[in-house]
Design a protein around this motif. Structure first.
Motif, PDB file in Angstrom:
ATOM      1  N   MET A  97       0.833  -1.207   0.000  1.00 17.45           N
ATOM      2  CA  MET A  97       0.000   0.000   0.000  1.00 17.45           C
ATOM      3  C   MET A  97       0.864   1.253   0.000  1.00 17.45           C
ATOM      4  SD  MET A  97      -3.447  -0.741   2.226  1.00 17.45           S
ATOM      5  CE  MET A  97      -2.689  -1.433   3.679  1.00 17.45           C
ATOM      6  N   ALA A  98       1.913   1.250   0.805  1.00 17.46           N
ATOM      7  CA  ALA A  98       2.794   2.416   0.888  1.00 17.46           C
ATOM      8  C   ALA A  98       3.516   2.671  -0.430  1.00 17.46           C
ATOM      9  CB  ALA A  98       3.811   2.218   2.011  1.00 17.46           C
ATOM     10  N   GLU A  99       3.786   1.613  -1.186  1.00 17.51           N
ATOM     11  CA  GLU A  99       4.527   1.741  -2.438  1.00 17.51           C
ATOM     12  C   GLU A  99       3.615   1.874  -3.657  1.00 17.51           C
ATOM     13  OE1 GLU A  99       7.828   1.981  -2.768  1.00 17.51           O
ATOM     14  OE2 GLU A  99       8.276   1.687  -0.640  1.00 17.51           O
ATOM     15  N   GLY A 100       2.305   1.761  -3.451  1.00 21.43           N
ATOM     16  CA  GLY A 100       1.373   1.909  -4.561  1.00 21.43           C
ATOM     17  C   GLY A 100       1.097   0.629  -5.336  1.00 21.43           C
ATOM     18  N   LEU A 101       1.344  -0.516  -4.698  1.00 23.09           N
ATOM     19  CA  LEU A 101       1.049  -1.813  -5.312  1.00 23.09           C
ATOM     20  C   LEU A 101      -0.253  -2.336  -4.727  1.00 23.09           C
ATOM     21  CD1 LEU A 101       2.047  -4.201  -7.114  1.00 23.09           C
ATOM     22  CD2 LEU A 101       3.155  -5.116  -5.058  1.00 23.09           C
ATOM     23  N   ASP A 102      -1.036  -2.996  -5.545  1.00 23.80           N
ATOM     24  CA  ASP A 102      -2.289  -3.589  -5.086  1.00 23.80           C
ATOM     25  C   ASP A 102      -1.992  -4.549  -3.929  1.00 23.80           C
ATOM     26  OD1 ASP A 102      -4.606  -5.116  -4.692  1.00 23.80           O
ATOM     27  OD2 ASP A 102      -4.835  -5.642  -6.800  1.00 23.80           O
ATOM     28  N   PRO A 103      -2.488  -4.252  -2.719  1.00 25.67           N
ATOM     29  CA  PRO A 103      -2.191  -5.120  -1.576  1.00 25.67           C
ATOM     30  C   PRO A 103      -2.769  -6.524  -1.723  1.00 25.67           C
ATOM     31  CG  PRO A 103      -3.742  -3.400  -0.948  1.00 25.67           C
ATOM     32  CD  PRO A 103      -3.288  -3.088  -2.339  1.00 25.67           C
ATOM     33  N   GLY A 104      -3.871  -6.654  -2.443  1.00 25.01           N
ATOM     34  CA  GLY A 104      -4.447  -7.981  -2.683  1.00 25.01           C
ATOM     35  C   GLY A 104      -3.524  -8.840  -3.532  1.00 25.01           C
ATOM     36  N   LEU A 105      -2.921  -8.232  -4.536  1.00 22.07           N
ATOM     37  CA  LEU A 105      -1.955  -8.948  -5.367  1.00 22.07           C
ATOM     38  C   LEU A 105      -0.745  -9.352  -4.542  1.00 22.07           C
ATOM     39  CD1 LEU A 105      -0.725  -9.937  -8.044  1.00 22.07           C
ATOM     40  CD2 LEU A 105       0.115  -7.587  -8.380  1.00 22.07           C
ATOM     41  N   ALA A 106      -0.217  -8.408  -3.760  1.00 22.94           N
ATOM     42  CA  ALA A 106       0.947  -8.706  -2.928  1.00 22.94           C
ATOM     43  C   ALA A 106       0.635  -9.844  -1.959  1.00 22.94           C
ATOM     44  CB  ALA A 106       1.386  -7.456  -2.173  1.00 22.94           C
ATOM     45  N   GLU A 107      -0.526  -9.792  -1.332  1.00 25.93           N
ATOM     46  CA  GLU A 107      -0.897 -10.846  -0.393  1.00 25.93           C
ATOM     47  C   GLU A 107      -0.983 -12.195  -1.088  1.00 25.93           C
ATOM     48  OE1 GLU A 107      -4.392 -12.279   2.707  1.00 25.93           O
ATOM     49  OE2 GLU A 107      -4.367 -10.183   2.043  1.00 25.93           O
ATOM     50  N   ALA A 108      -1.620 -12.247  -2.248  1.00 27.57           N
ATOM     51  CA  ALA A 108      -1.753 -13.517  -2.972  1.00 27.57           C
ATOM     52  C   ALA A 108      -0.384 -14.084  -3.343  1.00 27.57           C
ATOM     53  CB  ALA A 108      -2.612 -13.325  -4.220  1.00 27.57           C
ATOM     54  N   LEU A 109       0.491 -13.228  -3.828  1.00 26.72           N
ATOM     55  CA  LEU A 109       1.840 -13.673  -4.187  1.00 26.72           C
ATOM     56  C   LEU A 109       2.582 -14.194  -2.959  1.00 26.72           C
ATOM     57  CD1 LEU A 109       2.876 -10.813  -6.630  1.00 26.72           C
ATOM     58  CD2 LEU A 109       2.426 -13.201  -7.243  1.00 26.72           C
ATOM     59  N   TRP A 110       2.512 -13.448  -1.867  1.00 22.01           N
ATOM     60  CA  TRP A 110       3.249 -13.850  -0.667  1.00 22.01           C
ATOM     61  C   TRP A 110       2.665 -15.094  -0.031  1.00 22.01           C
ATOM     62  CZ3 TRP A 110       5.668  -9.850  -2.536  1.00 22.01           C
ATOM     63  CH2 TRP A 110       6.993  -9.662  -2.153  1.00 22.01           C
ATOM     64  N   ARG A 111       1.355 -15.248  -0.049  1.00 27.09           N
ATOM     65  CA  ARG A 111       0.784 -16.474   0.520  1.00 27.09           C
ATOM     66  C   ARG A 111       1.274 -17.688  -0.263  1.00 27.09           C
ATOM     67  NH1 ARG A 111      -2.319 -15.984   4.854  1.00 27.09           N
ATOM     68  NH2 ARG A 111      -3.354 -13.983   5.219  1.00 27.09           N
ATOM     69  N   HIS A 112       1.384 -17.548  -1.571  1.00 21.09           N
ATOM     70  CA  HIS A 112       1.922 -18.639  -2.389  1.00 21.09           C
ATOM     71  C   HIS A 112       3.393 -18.874  -2.045  1.00 21.09           C
ATOM     72  CE1 HIS A 112       2.087 -21.397  -5.761  1.00 21.09           C
ATOM     73  NE2 HIS A 112       3.220 -20.815  -6.118  1.00 21.09           N
ATOM     74  N   LEU A 113       4.157 -17.805  -1.931  1.00 20.10           N
ATOM     75  CA  LEU A 113       5.569 -17.898  -1.576  1.00 20.10           C
ATOM     76  C   LEU A 113       5.748 -18.524  -0.189  1.00 20.10           C
ATOM     77  CD1 LEU A 113       8.555 -17.236  -2.152  1.00 20.10           C
ATOM     78  CD2 LEU A 113       8.096 -14.923  -1.298  1.00 20.10           C
ATOM     79  N   ILE A 114       4.928 -18.119   0.748  1.00 18.59           N
ATOM     80  CA  ILE A 114       4.999 -18.669   2.104  1.00 18.59           C
ATOM     81  C   ILE A 114       4.661 -20.156   2.096  1.00 18.59           C
ATOM     82  CG2 ILE A 114       3.886 -18.628   4.378  1.00 18.59           C
ATOM     83  CD1 ILE A 114       3.687 -15.515   3.967  1.00 18.59           C
TER      84      ILE A 114
END
Length: 97
Positions: A66-83
């Motif tokens: 959010m602070a960097e202007g990236l869709d937080p939903g996209l970031a969360e989905a990517l990170w949940r997969h990475l995790i």
């Protein structure tokens, strides 16, 4: 070169390829820490998956996105997969929870 400095599709593609290389290098670095965690966790009595830590990481990533202007939903989905991938990598060493 910044995106607005790109004048051709070739320049854009070259920059995307450059950024992709950086992302891969960072994922390799991150996986090294995952491997080290898999070495340390058994002696500490810790399982591969620690739900509280998963949610902490996701919250931090969402906030950063959010602070960097990236869709937080996209970031969360990517990170949940990475995790999930990271936990599976740890479980291959220390076994499932």
């Amino acid at each position: 070169m910044t995106p607005v400095e790109c004048r051709t599709m070739a320049e854009i593609r070259a920059e995307i390829d450059r950024v992709d290389g950086l992302i891969v290098a960072l994922l390799v670095e991150r996986s090294g820490y995952i491997d080290r965690a898999a070495e340390l966790k058994p002696a500490l009595g810790l399982p591969a998956r620690i739900d509280e830590r998963v949610e902490e990481v996701v919250a931090q990533v969402r906030a950063r996105a959010m602070a960097e202007g990236l869709d937080p939903g996209l970031a969360e989905a990517l990170w949940r997969h990475l995790i999930d991938w990271s936990i599976a990598r740890e479980e291959a060493v220390i076994g499932p929870n």
